[in-house]
Design a protein around this motif. Sequence first.
Motif, mmCIF file in Angstrom:
data_model
loop_
_atom_site.group_PDB
_atom_site.id
_atom_site.type_symbol
_atom_site.label_atom_id
_atom_site.label_comp_id
_atom_site.label_asym_id
_atom_site.label_seq_id
_atom_site.Cartn_x
_atom_site.Cartn_y
_atom_site.Cartn_z
ATOM 1 N N VAL A 346 52.244 40.120 41.450
ATOM 2 C CA VAL A 346 53.318 39.304 42.017
ATOM 3 C C VAL A 346 54.565 40.151 42.216
ATOM 4 O O VAL A 346 54.964 40.914 41.334
ATOM 5 C CB VAL A 346 53.636 38.107 41.095
ATOM 6 N N GLN A 347 55.167 40.000 43.398
ATOM 7 C CA GLN A 347 56.413 40.683 43.720
ATOM 8 C C GLN A 347 57.344 39.672 44.384
ATOM 9 O O GLN A 347 57.325 39.491 45.589
ATOM 10 C CB GLN A 347 56.141 41.878 44.654
ATOM 11 N N GLY A 348 58.127 38.970 43.546
ATOM 12 C CA GLY A 348 58.973 37.915 44.088
ATOM 13 C C GLY A 348 58.123 36.779 44.631
ATOM 14 O O GLY A 348 57.314 36.177 43.924
ATOM 15 N N GLN A 349 58.283 36.481 45.909
ATOM 16 C CA GLN A 349 57.514 35.424 46.562
ATOM 17 C C GLN A 349 56.196 35.948 47.151
ATOM 18 O O GLN A 349 55.400 35.173 47.677
ATOM 19 C CB GLN A 349 58.345 34.797 47.680
ATOM 20 N N LYS A 350 55.968 37.255 47.046
ATOM 21 C CA LYS A 350 54.777 37.861 47.639
ATOM 22 C C LYS A 350 53.703 38.101 46.578
ATOM 23 O O LYS A 350 54.004 38.314 45.406
ATOM 24 C CB LYS A 350 55.134 39.188 48.319
ATOM 25 N N THR A 351 52.454 38.089 47.010
ATOM 26 C CA THR A 351 51.338 38.416 46.121
ATOM 27 C C THR A 351 50.506 39.529 46.740
ATOM 28 O O THR A 351 50.366 39.618 47.960
ATOM 29 C CB THR A 351 50.449 37.182 45.879
ATOM 30 N N ILE A 352 49.974 40.379 45.863
ATOM 31 C CA ILE A 352 49.157 41.520 46.305
ATOM 32 C C ILE A 352 47.806 41.413 45.611
ATOM 33 O O ILE A 352 47.723 41.443 44.382
ATOM 34 C CB ILE A 352 49.848 42.853 45.949
ATOM 35 N N LYS A 353 46.740 41.290 46.396
ATOM 36 C CA LYS A 353 45.404 41.059 45.846
ATOM 37 C C LYS A 353 44.869 42.307 45.149
ATOM 38 O O LYS A 353 45.126 43.436 45.563
ATOM 39 C CB LYS A 353 44.434 40.616 46.943
ATOM 40 N N ASP A 354 44.115 42.066 44.082
ATOM 41 C CA ASP A 354 43.464 43.142 43.345
ATOM 42 C C ASP A 354 42.096 42.643 42.885
ATOM 43 O O ASP A 354 41.794 41.448 42.988
ATOM 44 C CB ASP A 354 44.323 43.567 42.150
ATOM 45 N N ASN A 355 41.283 43.532 42.361
ATOM 46 C CA ASN A 355 39.938 43.150 41.920
ATOM 47 C C ASN A 355 39.811 43.089 40.405
ATOM 48 O O ASN A 355 38.944 42.385 39.878
ATOM 49 C CB ASN A 355 38.904 44.131 42.478
ATOM 50 N N GLN A 356 40.664 43.827 39.689
ATOM 51 C CA GLN A 356 40.581 43.835 38.237
ATOM 52 C C GLN A 356 41.948 44.153 37.643
ATOM 53 O O GLN A 356 42.847 44.615 38.342
ATOM 54 C CB GLN A 356 39.547 44.847 37.756
ATOM 55 N N ALA A 357 42.089 43.868 36.354
ATOM 56 C CA ALA A 357 43.350 44.134 35.665
ATOM 57 C C ALA A 357 43.056 44.443 34.207
ATOM 58 O O ALA A 357 42.105 43.919 33.628
ATOM 59 C CB ALA A 357 44.292 42.937 35.791
ATOM 60 N N ASP A 358 43.884 45.296 33.625
ATOM 61 C CA ASP A 358 43.661 45.759 32.258
ATOM 62 C C ASP A 358 44.703 45.193 31.302
ATOM 63 O O ASP A 358 45.689 44.566 31.702
ATOM 64 C CB ASP A 358 43.690 47.295 32.223
ATOM 65 N N VAL A 359 44.481 45.467 30.021
ATOM 66 C CA VAL A 359 45.347 44.958 28.970
ATOM 67 C C VAL A 359 46.798 45.357 29.228
ATOM 68 O O VAL A 359 47.087 46.477 29.646
ATOM 69 C CB VAL A 359 44.878 45.470 27.590
ATOM 70 N N GLY A 360 47.706 44.410 29.010
ATOM 71 C CA GLY A 360 49.124 44.645 29.208
ATOM 72 C C GLY A 360 49.650 44.223 30.559
ATOM 73 O O GLY A 360 50.854 44.006 30.718
ATOM 74 N N GLU A 361 48.764 44.090 31.543
ATOM 75 C CA GLU A 361 49.229 43.747 32.879
ATOM 76 C C GLU A 361 49.582 42.271 32.979
ATOM 77 O O GLU A 361 49.029 41.423 32.285
ATOM 78 C CB GLU A 361 48.159 44.091 33.929
ATOM 79 N N VAL A 362 50.513 41.982 33.870
ATOM 80 C CA VAL A 362 50.859 40.603 34.228
ATOM 81 C C VAL A 362 50.269 40.340 35.602
ATOM 82 O O VAL A 362 50.600 41.020 36.571
ATOM 83 C CB VAL A 362 52.381 40.389 34.246
ATOM 84 N N ILE A 363 49.387 39.355 35.663
ATOM 85 C CA ILE A 363 48.687 39.084 36.919
ATOM 86 C C ILE A 363 48.660 37.571 37.177
ATOM 87 O O ILE A 363 48.943 36.764 36.298
ATOM 88 C CB ILE A 363 47.241 39.652 36.891
ATOM 89 N N ALA A 364 48.339 37.220 38.410
ATOM 90 C CA ALA A 364 48.218 35.815 38.797
ATOM 91 C C ALA A 364 46.746 35.489 38.996
ATOM 92 O O ALA A 364 46.042 36.174 39.744
ATOM 93 C CB ALA A 364 48.998 35.545 40.078
ATOM 94 N N LEU A 365 46.279 34.453 38.301
ATOM 95 C CA LEU A 365 44.904 34.002 38.424
ATOM 96 C C LEU A 365 44.848 32.866 39.436
ATOM 97 O O LEU A 365 45.570 31.875 39.303
ATOM 98 C CB LEU A 365 44.374 33.521 37.075
ATOM 99 N N GLY A 366 43.997 32.998 40.421
ATOM 100 C CA GLY A 366 43.939 32.018 41.493
ATOM 101 C C GLY A 366 43.070 30.815 41.175
ATOM 102 O O GLY A 366 41.973 30.946 40.641
ATOM 103 N N LYS A 367 43.600 29.628 41.473
ATOM 104 C CA LYS A 367 42.860 28.366 41.512
ATOM 105 C C LYS A 367 42.206 27.984 40.182
ATOM 106 O O LYS A 367 41.101 27.444 40.158
ATOM 107 C CB LYS A 367 41.826 28.403 42.639
#
Length: 686
Positions: A346-367
């Motif tokens: 997440v970057q403000g109002q924008k989202t950037i898609k990714d395939n995986q994330a590791d410990v410590g990261e802040v991510i958005a889970l869809g749906k």
Amino acid sequence: MGQAGRRVEGPRCVAIVGPFGSGKTTLLEAILARTGAVNKFGSVDAGGSVGDSSNEARAHHMSVEANIAETDFMDDTYTFIDCPGSVEFQFESQPALSAVDLAVVVCEPDVKKIPALQVILKSLEERNIPRILFLNKMDKCTSRVREMVEALQVASAAPLLLRQIPIWKAESAIGYIDLALERAFMYNEHAPSELVDMSATDQEREWDARYSMLETLSDYDDVLMEQLLEDREPSADQVFENLVEEMRQGQVVPVLIGAAEQENGIMRLLKVLRHEGPGIETTAKRLSCPEPTDGSAILQVMKSIHTSHGGKLSISRILKGSIKDGDVFYGADGDEIGRMSGLFHVQGQKTIKDNQADVGEVIALGKLDNAHTGITLTTSKAGIDALDSHALPAPVYAMAVRPKEHRDEVKLHATLQKLAEEDPSLLIEQNQNSGETILYGQGEMHLRVALERLEGKYSINIESQDPAVPYKETIRKSTSVRGRHKKQSGGHGQFGDVLIDIKPLHRGEGFAFTQTITGGVVPKNYFGSVENGVKDALVKGPLAGFEVVDVAVNLSDGSYHAVDSSDQAFRSAGTLAMREGLPDCSPVLLEPIMNVKIAVPNDATPKVNTIVAARRGQLLGYDARPDWEGWDIVESLMPQSEIGNLIIELRSVSAGVASFEAVFDHMQELTGRNSDLVIEAAKAAE
């Protein structure tokens, strides 16, 4: 440097908090510009910043929700959460604070902001979140920094530890001296500071300020204390290890200086975050996050967002393990929450898609529609012990809402639930007595922004008004009255005849029904029908149509017809008797009285006492607020009708920080002009 003081690796999550107007969003923009995450330094006032990019934030020129942005600095990834400063919106970001590694508290060199600063620091202290104070707007500072820090100390339970002092020229801060590095730097607007030599005067100031810093650090380190007593200079590594350890433990709050609008002090702040800030391992330990035995991931949901096109996003911090798009998540009890559809940065109002994330990261889970703000998620089917969540504050402002178009009724309810998911400090109540939908929040502006979102984001036109006050009616005198229901219209007729005695009860006793029938003049099987008829009449009283309470009714006599009497006939007879008798019982209005506890800085306590008296309140007394230096709790009894806009007046006399809790205490008679106004308004509404 010792083990405790070593720089941690991996993604970091940092909250930016501070009083309203302190420059938090500008600081975020400066960080993003300095690290290359944005090509241009965005202006908050001009509406070009990454934070405050929602329509509501830009319309009101203030943060109204937590904004999230990600950047890289010296090969480390940082997620910054820019939290609203107004007390009305601070609690929206409380769930996000739980999972951050560290907080940067932004404050102006202004003693008027001390109460607001204290509210914010107290929230961090309760969670044991390590914190740094960034003294912003140094280009506008006119007082000595050391004196300012001493004045601000009342807001912090831990010592404020001055890490930098300004270099002055013509009463303007043109640079700073780092007391840990023992180096001087000259500011360059929107560019890194330049290393310079210290003048003799500045060298003396540095020695004095550095010794004060070391003295404070030595309060928590016996070795350092011994060295200072023996006039031995500690090594640079030892000083930094003390700084790191004591900041991470929350024993001290380092104070850095700068001016975010000119990007002054930004690089040094980033380096402190990089070298001294804790990482995800420390945060997981602080949250008592267990170590999964099966390698599963554990996440904390920090915020929920309902997007126009992409559905729901659950902003989460990965505390343990790693995840990939398509993973299935489970709740604390092992129940399946759902399968993630889309993983985003997440970057403000924008989202950037990714395939995986590791410990410590802040991510958005869809749906993940069943994932709510504040809950703990895991990829383990066995579930996990839920992490502690922070209690939300009591609401202080309420508004009854309804759609202008009847067809939007169902849509309104669903949309309000979405708003409450995004901002848990919004509460929704369907009042069964008044039939109103009531929205509760932290102030007038808080609810105004919620309505703006309903209309702007969800296209629902809203009407709002003050919630109805639950007045009641009661009686002062007794009477006996006969009620006869007789109707003949061909075939079986209807006949019921009762004599009832009506008398008042003590306050709060409610309703009582008895019978003293002798000789079977009213058969037993009709007693319940008479009682139901009496209750029907109590729903709308004779004065203004409010419910009648604290009444006793006795069925003492009557008559019946072997053919025409029925349950309905006796029910109607009971209603008729009550409607005829109540006006003769000296009816009177009752108003709800609330026990109100007001939390306020003690310099505003006399003004609060005046406010209470002006609102027909009864002052019960006041005492020091536990664990809040310089604050009082003022307790009073106050009519509920006087509480509607109380928070507006309280905050106007308390630098915007007062709050209160109100719980029902008792019902009390309302007479005179105030009673007449309520009755007139009720009849007009009818």
